[in-house]
Design a protein around this motif. Structure first.
Motif, short mmCIF file in Angstrom:
data_model
loop_
_atom_site.label_atom_id
_atom_site.label_comp_id
_atom_site.label_asym_id
_atom_site.label_seq_id
_atom_site.Cartn_x
_atom_site.Cartn_y
_atom_site.Cartn_z
N LEU A 83 7.83 -9.64 2.82
CA LEU A 83 8.71 -8.52 2.55
C LEU A 83 7.68 -7.66 1.63
O LEU A 83 7.60 -6.34 1.69
CB LEU A 83 10.00 -8.85 1.86
N ILE A 84 7.01 -8.07 0.54
CA ILE A 84 6.21 -7.27 -0.19
C ILE A 84 5.22 -6.84 0.67
O ILE A 84 4.67 -5.47 0.32
CB ILE A 84 5.76 -8.08 -1.33
N SER A 85 4.50 -7.45 1.30
CA SER A 85 3.43 -7.09 2.18
C SER A 85 3.94 -5.90 3.08
O SER A 85 3.21 -4.83 3.56
CB SER A 85 2.96 -8.18 2.99
N GLU A 86 5.12 -5.99 3.74
CA GLU A 86 5.67 -5.11 4.53
C GLU A 86 5.81 -3.54 3.74
O GLU A 86 5.68 -2.63 4.32
CB GLU A 86 6.87 -5.54 5.11
N MET A 87 6.25 -3.78 2.48
CA MET A 87 6.51 -2.60 1.59
C MET A 87 5.30 -1.99 1.40
O MET A 87 4.84 -0.66 1.49
CB MET A 87 7.01 -3.11 0.40
N PHE A 88 4.00 -2.85 1.07
CA PHE A 88 2.80 -2.12 1.01
C PHE A 88 2.37 -1.50 2.16
O PHE A 88 1.80 -0.31 2.14
CB PHE A 88 1.79 -3.18 0.42
N ARG A 89 2.47 -2.19 3.31
CA ARG A 89 2.12 -1.70 4.53
C ARG A 89 2.77 -0.19 5.04
O ARG A 89 1.90 0.63 5.15
CB ARG A 89 2.22 -2.81 5.81
N LEU A 90 4.09 -0.26 4.92
CA LEU A 90 4.83 0.81 5.42
C LEU A 90 4.51 2.08 4.49
O LEU A 90 4.58 3.20 5.23
CB LEU A 90 6.12 0.40 5.39
N PHE A 91 4.75 1.66 3.11
CA PHE A 91 4.34 2.93 2.18
C PHE A 91 2.83 3.20 2.22
O PHE A 91 2.62 4.59 2.11
CB PHE A 91 4.72 2.43 0.94
#
Length: 209
Positions: A83-91
C-alpha cells in the motif's frame, strides 16, 4: 515570484536558480543532506497487540522516547508495504501530470487541501523548490473529494485506504500512551473527540544545472 507549478518557472532558471529560491548563507542547513542522526528512537511495534511483556516493553520505550525526545519513529507498524509503495507510485504519476491537471486542485485561494508549490505559508521570503498536495481525511465530514485527484486511475481509492490504516495506527499508539499514563485504554482517544488527519505528500526537485 510565485510560480504556480515547477514547470512554470521562468526559462532563465534552466541555467541559474531564481533569487527567490536562494536562502541567505546563515540560514542554510549546517548538516550535510545525507547525514542523519541515528539517535532518534526507532521503536518496533511488532507484538503490540500481545498482552504479555512485549506490549509492556513497547509501552516503556514510547514513554522514554516521549520524555527524552518528544518524537520517535515506528517500524513493524502493520501498514502494508505494498500500500505504501502504491502511494509512492501513484503520487509520482500525479506530480508528473501536466501543469493544467495539477492546478485543477490549486489551494492557493485558501481552499481546504489541494496542490501548491513551495509552501502553504503566505508571504514566505524564500520559496522551496518543491510541489506538494495535502488532503484532509478525518473527521470524515471534513473530506472534500473535489480536492482529491482522480488521476492517475486508482489514486483516490489508495488515498482512502492509506488514511484508514494511518488512523488505525494512530489509535493504537494512543492506546499504548494512555496505558503508559495509567489511564483507561481509550482515554486519549476519547479526549481527542474528533481526531484530525491531514496527509501531506511532497515531491522535491533538484535545482537547475
Amino acid at each position: 515570484m510565485e510560480p504556480t507549478t515547477v514547470e512554470s518557472f521562468p526559462s532563465e532558471t534552466q541555467t541559474r536558480l531564481h533569487p527567490s529560491f536562494v536562502l541567505d548563507e546563515e540560514e542554510r542547513p549546517k548538516v550535510a543532506y545525507n547525514h542523519f542522526s541515528d539517535a532518534i528512537p526507532v521503536i518496533s511495534l511488532a507484538g503490540i497487540d500481545e498482552a504479555d511483556g512485549r506490549r509492556l516493553d513497547i509501552c516503556q520505550k514510547i514513554v522514554e522516547a516521549c520524555e527524552e525526545w518528544g518524537i520517535f519513529q515506528v517500524v513493524d507498524h502493520g501498514v502494508d508495504s505494498h500500500l505504501i509503495s502504491e502511494m509512492f507510485r501513484l503520487f509520482g504519476e500525479f506530480f508528473a501530470l501536466p501543469p493544467d491537471e495539477k492546478l485543477r486542485f490549486d489551494m492557493s485561494s485558501s481552499k481546504k487541501g489541494g496542490f501548491l508549490v513551495s509552501s502553504h505559508l503566505r508571504g514566505e521570503a524564500v520559496h522551496n523548490w518543491r510541489e506538494f498536495l495535502t488532503y484532509f481525511s478525518y473527521p470524515l465530514r471534513e473530506r472534500d473529494y473535489s480536492m482529491w485527484p482522480e488521476k492517475p486511475e486508482g489514486l483516490t481509492a489508495v488515498m482512502k485506504e492509506y488514511s484508514e490504516k494511518l488512523m488505525g495506527l494512530a489509535c493504537k499508539l494512543l492506546e499504548v500512551m494512555s496505558e503508559a499514563m495509567g489511564l483507561e485504554k481509550e482515554a486519549l482517544f476519547k479526549a481527542c473527540v474528533d481526531i484530525d488527519q491531514k496527509v501531506f505528500v511532497m515531491t522535491g526537485h533538484f535545482m537547475p544545472r
